[in-house]
Design a protein around this motif. Structure first.
Motif, PDB file in Angstrom:
ATOM      1  N   PRO A 138     -61.555 -53.415  71.194  1.00  0.00           N
ATOM      2  CA  PRO A 138     -60.488 -54.409  71.031  1.00  0.00           C
ATOM      3  C   PRO A 138     -59.337 -53.914  70.161  1.00  0.00           C
ATOM      4  CG  PRO A 138     -62.623 -55.465  70.861  1.00  0.00           C
ATOM      5  CD  PRO A 138     -62.882 -53.978  70.888  1.00  0.00           C
ATOM      6  N   PHE A 139     -59.620 -53.194  69.094  1.00  0.00           N
ATOM      7  CA  PHE A 139     -58.574 -52.560  68.292  1.00  0.00           C
ATOM      8  C   PHE A 139     -59.157 -51.344  67.605  1.00  0.00           C
ATOM      9  CE2 PHE A 139     -60.381 -55.714  65.363  1.00  0.00           C
ATOM     10  CZ  PHE A 139     -60.602 -54.965  64.218  1.00  0.00           C
ATOM     11  N   SER A 140     -58.317 -50.415  67.217  1.00  0.00           N
ATOM     12  CA  SER A 140     -58.809 -49.180  66.613  1.00  0.00           C
ATOM     13  C   SER A 140     -57.665 -48.416  65.970  1.00  0.00           C
ATOM     14  CB  SER A 140     -59.491 -48.289  67.659  1.00  0.00           C
ATOM     15  OG  SER A 140     -58.548 -47.842  68.625  1.00  0.00           O
ATOM     16  N   ILE A 186     -50.971 -55.588  55.086  1.00  0.00           N
ATOM     17  CA  ILE A 186     -51.715 -56.698  54.496  1.00  0.00           C
ATOM     18  C   ILE A 186     -51.911 -57.835  55.484  1.00  0.00           C
ATOM     19  CG2 ILE A 186     -51.610 -58.535  52.749  1.00  0.00           C
ATOM     20  CD1 ILE A 186     -50.340 -56.490  50.857  1.00  0.00           C
ATOM     21  N   TYR A 187     -50.834 -58.319  56.068  1.00  0.00           N
ATOM     22  CA  TYR A 187     -50.952 -59.520  56.900  1.00  0.00           C
ATOM     23  C   TYR A 187     -51.381 -59.195  58.330  1.00  0.00           C
ATOM     24  CZ  TYR A 187     -49.272 -62.092  52.956  1.00  0.00           C
ATOM     25  OH  TYR A 187     -49.190 -62.656  51.702  1.00  0.00           O
ATOM     26  N   GLY A 188     -51.079 -57.992  58.799  1.00  0.00           N
ATOM     27  CA  GLY A 188     -51.660 -57.562  60.065  1.00  0.00           C
ATOM     28  C   GLY A 188     -53.151 -57.360  59.926  1.00  0.00           C
ATOM     29  N   GLY A 189     -53.567 -56.727  58.824  1.00  0.00           N
ATOM     30  CA  GLY A 189     -54.998 -56.542  58.569  1.00  0.00           C
ATOM     31  C   GLY A 189     -55.735 -57.863  58.433  1.00  0.00           C
ATOM     32  N   LEU A 190     -55.115 -58.844  57.765  1.00  0.00           N
ATOM     33  CA  LEU A 190     -55.746 -60.162  57.614  1.00  0.00           C
ATOM     34  C   LEU A 190     -55.903 -60.865  58.953  1.00  0.00           C
ATOM     35  CD1 LEU A 190     -54.052 -61.493  54.349  1.00  0.00           C
ATOM     36  CD2 LEU A 190     -56.455 -60.891  54.659  1.00  0.00           C
ATOM     37  N   CYS A 191     -54.925 -60.700  59.841  1.00  0.00           N
ATOM     38  CA  CYS A 191     -55.053 -61.296  61.179  1.00  0.00           C
ATOM     39  C   CYS A 191     -56.267 -60.721  61.908  1.00  0.00           C
ATOM     40  CB  CYS A 191     -53.781 -61.051  61.993  1.00  0.00           C
ATOM     41  SG  CYS A 191     -52.382 -62.080  61.520  1.00  0.00           S
ATOM     42  N   LEU A 192     -56.422 -59.400  61.857  1.00  0.00           N
ATOM     43  CA  LEU A 192     -57.570 -58.774  62.509  1.00  0.00           C
ATOM     44  C   LEU A 192     -58.878 -59.189  61.857  1.00  0.00           C
ATOM     45  CD1 LEU A 192     -56.264 -55.117  63.028  1.00  0.00           C
ATOM     46  CD2 LEU A 192     -56.247 -57.024  64.646  1.00  0.00           C
ATOM     47  N   PHE A 193     -58.848 -59.389  60.540  1.00  0.00           N
ATOM     48  CA  PHE A 193     -60.065 -59.729  59.811  1.00  0.00           C
ATOM     49  C   PHE A 193     -60.467 -61.189  59.997  1.00  0.00           C
ATOM     50  CE2 PHE A 193     -62.275 -61.133  55.957  1.00  0.00           C
ATOM     51  CZ  PHE A 193     -63.310 -60.230  55.917  1.00  0.00           C
ATOM     52  N   CYS A 194     -59.513 -62.075  60.008  1.00  0.00           N
ATOM     53  CA  CYS A 194     -59.821 -63.507  59.980  1.00  0.00           C
ATOM     54  C   CYS A 194     -59.964 -64.141  61.361  1.00  0.00           C
ATOM     55  CB  CYS A 194     -58.744 -64.261  59.195  1.00  0.00           C
ATOM     56  SG  CYS A 194     -58.670 -63.842  57.433  1.00  0.00           S
ATOM     57  N   PRO A 227     -61.382 -63.982  65.008  1.00  0.00           N
ATOM     58  CA  PRO A 227     -62.343 -63.247  65.853  1.00  0.00           C
ATOM     59  C   PRO A 227     -61.795 -62.880  67.226  1.00  0.00           C
ATOM     60  CG  PRO A 227     -63.403 -65.146  64.811  1.00  0.00           C
ATOM     61  CD  PRO A 227     -61.934 -65.275  64.548  1.00  0.00           C
ATOM     62  N   VAL A 228     -60.775 -63.594  67.709  1.00  0.00           N
ATOM     63  CA  VAL A 228     -60.263 -63.311  69.041  1.00  0.00           C
ATOM     64  C   VAL A 228     -59.771 -61.871  69.154  1.00  0.00           C
ATOM     65  CG1 VAL A 228     -57.922 -64.128  68.516  1.00  0.00           C
ATOM     66  CG2 VAL A 228     -58.753 -64.172  70.877  1.00  0.00           C
ATOM     67  N   PHE A 229     -59.249 -61.316  68.053  1.00  0.00           N
ATOM     68  CA  PHE A 229     -58.767 -59.937  68.095  1.00  0.00           C
ATOM     69  C   PHE A 229     -59.915 -58.934  68.143  1.00  0.00           C
ATOM     70  CE2 PHE A 229     -55.041 -61.990  66.062  1.00  0.00           C
ATOM     71  CZ  PHE A 229     -54.093 -61.608  66.998  1.00  0.00           C
ATOM     72  N   ARG A 230     -61.108 -59.358  67.749  1.00  0.00           N
ATOM     73  CA  ARG A 230     -62.265 -58.462  67.772  1.00  0.00           C
ATOM     74  C   ARG A 230     -63.077 -58.605  69.049  1.00  0.00           C
ATOM     75  NH1 ARG A 230     -62.496 -60.907  62.681  1.00  0.00           N
ATOM     76  NH2 ARG A 230     -64.423 -62.032  63.173  1.00  0.00           N
ATOM     77  N   ARG A 231     -62.728 -59.557  69.892  1.00  0.00           N
ATOM     78  CA  ARG A 231     -63.514 -59.827  71.098  1.00  0.00           C
ATOM     79  C   ARG A 231     -62.762 -59.570  72.393  1.00  0.00           C
ATOM     80  NH1 ARG A 231     -65.742 -65.721  69.000  1.00  0.00           N
ATOM     81  NH2 ARG A 231     -67.111 -64.931  67.343  1.00  0.00           N
ATOM     82  N   LYS A 232     -61.455 -59.757  72.401  1.00  0.00           N
ATOM     83  CA  LYS A 232     -60.679 -59.669  73.624  1.00  0.00           C
ATOM     84  C   LYS A 232     -59.908 -58.358  73.674  1.00  0.00           C
ATOM     85  CE  LYS A 232     -62.220 -63.718  74.564  1.00  0.00           C
ATOM     86  NZ  LYS A 232     -63.338 -63.834  75.524  1.00  0.00           N
ATOM     87  N   LYS A 233     -60.376 -57.466  74.500  1.00  0.00           N
ATOM     88  CA  LYS A 233     -59.736 -56.161  74.611  1.00  0.00           C
ATOM     89  C   LYS A 233     -58.355 -56.300  75.236  1.00  0.00           C
ATOM     90  CE  LYS A 233     -64.197 -53.879  75.105  1.00  0.00           C
ATOM     91  NZ  LYS A 233     -65.090 -53.138  76.019  1.00  0.00           N
ATOM     92  N   GLY A 234     -57.411 -55.572  74.686  1.00  0.00           N
ATOM     93  CA  GLY A 234     -56.045 -55.597  75.172  1.00  0.00           C
ATOM     94  C   GLY A 234     -55.152 -56.570  74.438  1.00  0.00           C
ATOM     95  N   LEU A 235     -55.740 -57.508  73.701  1.00  0.00           N
ATOM     96  CA  LEU A 235     -54.934 -58.506  73.005  1.00  0.00           C
ATOM     97  C   LEU A 235     -54.219 -57.921  71.797  1.00  0.00           C
ATOM     98  CD1 LEU A 235     -54.097 -61.482  72.887  1.00  0.00           C
ATOM     99  CD2 LEU A 235     -56.122 -61.926  71.492  1.00  0.00           C
ATOM    100  N   PHE A 236     -54.908 -57.071  71.036  1.00  0.00           N
ATOM    101  CA  PHE A 236     -54.307 -56.513  69.824  1.00  0.00           C
ATOM    102  C   PHE A 236     -53.042 -55.706  70.102  1.00  0.00           C
ATOM    103  CE2 PHE A 236     -54.032 -52.595  67.233  1.00  0.00           C
ATOM    104  CZ  PHE A 236     -53.476 -53.156  66.097  1.00  0.00           C
ATOM    105  N   PRO A 237     -53.059 -54.741  71.026  1.00  0.00           N
ATOM    106  CA  PRO A 237     -51.812 -53.997  71.258  1.00  0.00           C
ATOM    107  C   PRO A 237     -50.684 -54.885  71.775  1.00  0.00           C
ATOM    108  CG  PRO A 237     -53.497 -53.377  72.851  1.00  0.00           C
ATOM    109  CD  PRO A 237     -54.172 -54.188  71.803  1.00  0.00           C
TER     110      PRO A 237
END
Length: 474
Positions: free
Chosen positions: A69-71, A245-253, A255-265
């Motif tokens: 999902p992100f890397s 800081i705030y991009g990292g918090l979005c990824l951390f808080c 879960p949709v960014f950790r589950r849905k591939k393609g959403l983060f980019p």
């Protein structure tokens, strides 16, 4: 189970379509610009080089998006797409010269070759480092053991940082870049700013983990969030610190960014093309909602011309790094030594290297010296074209190993909360220069270690005290 798998696959495919659509939309704006200029005066070879590099980077980005999902690796390819392909092509077609350093067609061809070589070597590094693993579908970020005492201790640290900042800067001066000033020398100020602003961020992270697992400390989460906003208000930060800081918090808080591939980019491109330029308004203005809204509207309306600024100087600085070693010399690792020993004050090391961007601009008699130097350019400045290939190969090895360790569960749980912030840091490191980005990364990680030490110190060590970790997991 089949129904669930079908829905997840369908949704995942939809995000890929949106991602490709976003890239296509940006590229369409580029084509619109091509249609408005007289292309007879431009080199087909230069334009073809941009298109080739864009195609390679897009294919590898989508391939990586299918895997995770992100890397770290995804941010690398996003940087290449925007800063090394689309932005410089727009600048070339419009005759725009970053920092008034005009590139010829031959200069563009050389730089496109350097970018292509970087892409190839980074891809090779990924193939060498990648083990045959199943595609990672999700990751649980909240399995760090956090006791109630850990939350309280981290809040005390956060409160102390906020009070120190208020004392040194003044409460009203914390909310805009133009008024924030610690009044310290560069090295001491860098360390102090990173610790004082990042500790409240990780204090909030600790509180959030506890609340996610046990739902017993919502007031602490609210208090931690308040202290974080006071200490690290978005528009009181540099744009890269805000993104980390705030991009990292979005990824951390979320879960949709950790589950849905393609959403983060997709989210990254949207935020980068709109909110990132809009935040530039607070370099010289105090924060206000009216200023924010005006800046967002301006960023959207100028999207087609938004690449014609010095913010997108990485490509031109890559050529200027090549020009520097061709005209003067290689530094044979001296710049790299300066990066690794950044914490030594210049008063103790008078010959300490300056940032590579500063060094290049000064040697070329530029009026403005505080410029970037992209990560590929750092390889060139240190060891020439061999350095570029080596930096790409080693960078890919490190990024892929970290990504695989996190997503396959091979890493220790305590480092998972830092990973989303490290992902966002890749963008800062890629743009450079390395002296600034590495020192910021080390300072930010040091703040994380301080909070992690507080968490570890508060974990019950005897069975009788384990009740402070009890709760209903959700």
């Amino acid at each position: 189970m089949e129904r669930k798998s079908f829905l997840e696959t369908k949704y995942s495919h939809l995000t890929y379509l949106f991602l490709l659509g976003m890239i296509a939309a940006v590229f369409t704006m580029l084509l619109i610009q091509i249609s408005t200029v007289d292309t007879a005066h431009y080199s087909l070879g230069v334009i073809a080089g941009f298109c080739l590099n864009l195609l390679v980077a897009t294919i590898l980005l989508v391939k990586e998006s299918f895997s995770k999902p992100f890397s770290l690796t995804q941010v690398h390819w996003l940087f290449i797409i925007v800063f090394m392909c689309i932005a410089p092509c727009s600048q070339y077609l419009n005759g725009y010269a970053c920092w008034n350093f005009l590139l010829s067609d031959d200069n563009y061809k050389i730089t496109n070759f350097l970018v292509f070589l970087w892409e190839v070597m980074f891809a090779v590094g990924g193939l060498v480092s990648r083990e045959k693993q199943a595609a990672a579908n999700s990751i649980y970020m909240y399995d760090l053991p956090v006791a109630k005492g850990s939350v309280n201790l981290s809040l005390l640290l956060s409160l102390l940082c906020a009070l120190i900042l208020i004392k040194m800067v003044g409460f009203g001066n914390l909310f805009a870049r133009s008024t924030f000033n610690l009044g310290l020398d560069q090295t001491t100020g860098l360390v102090a700013e990173q610790l004082l602003r990042a500790i409240p961020v990780f204090s909030f992270v600790v509180s959030w983990i506890r609340w996610q697992n046990y739902r017993d400390c919502l007031p602490c989460v609210v208090f931690a969030l308040t202290l974080m906003l006071i200490s690290a208000f978005p528009f009181g930060l540099s744009r890269y610190s805000m993104a980390v800081i705030y991009g990292g918090l979005c990824l951390f808080c979320f879960p949709v960014f950790r589950r849905k591939k393609g959403l983060f980019p997709l989210f990254f491109l949207l935020a980068f093309l709109v909110f990132f330029p809009a935040s530039n308004a607070f370099r010289a203005n105090d924060f206000s909602l009216q200023t924010l809204l005006s800046a967002i509207v301006s960023a959207i309306s100028r999207l087609g011309q938004g690449f014609l600024t010095e913010d997108y100087d990485a490509y031109s600085m890559l050529y200027r790094a090549w020009n520097f070693v061709s005209t003067f010399r290689l530094t044979y690792g001296y710049q790299l030594i300066g990066v690794l020993l950044f914490f030594i004050p210049r008063s103790l090391w008078p010959l300490k290297p300056v940032g590579s961007g500063y060094m290049i601009a000064e040697s070329q008699h530029q009026a403005f010296l505080n410029v970037s130097c992209p990560f590929p350019g750092e390889g060139i400045v240190n060891f020439g074209i061999v350095g570029l290939a080596a930096f790409a190969l080693i960078g890919a090895l490190i990024a892929h190993r970290i990504d695989e360790a996190i997503w396959t569960g091979a890493s220790r749980n305590c480092f998972k909360p830092f990973y989303p912030f490290a992902v966002m840091f890749v963008f800062f490191i890629m743009r450079g220069d390395m002296l600034s980005s590495f020192s910021y990364l080390v300072g930010f990680f040091a703040a994380f270690c301080v909070v992690l030490a507080a968490v570890r110190a508060s974990i019950p060590t005897v069975r009788g005290g384990i009740d402070s970790l009890e709760g209903d997991l959700s």
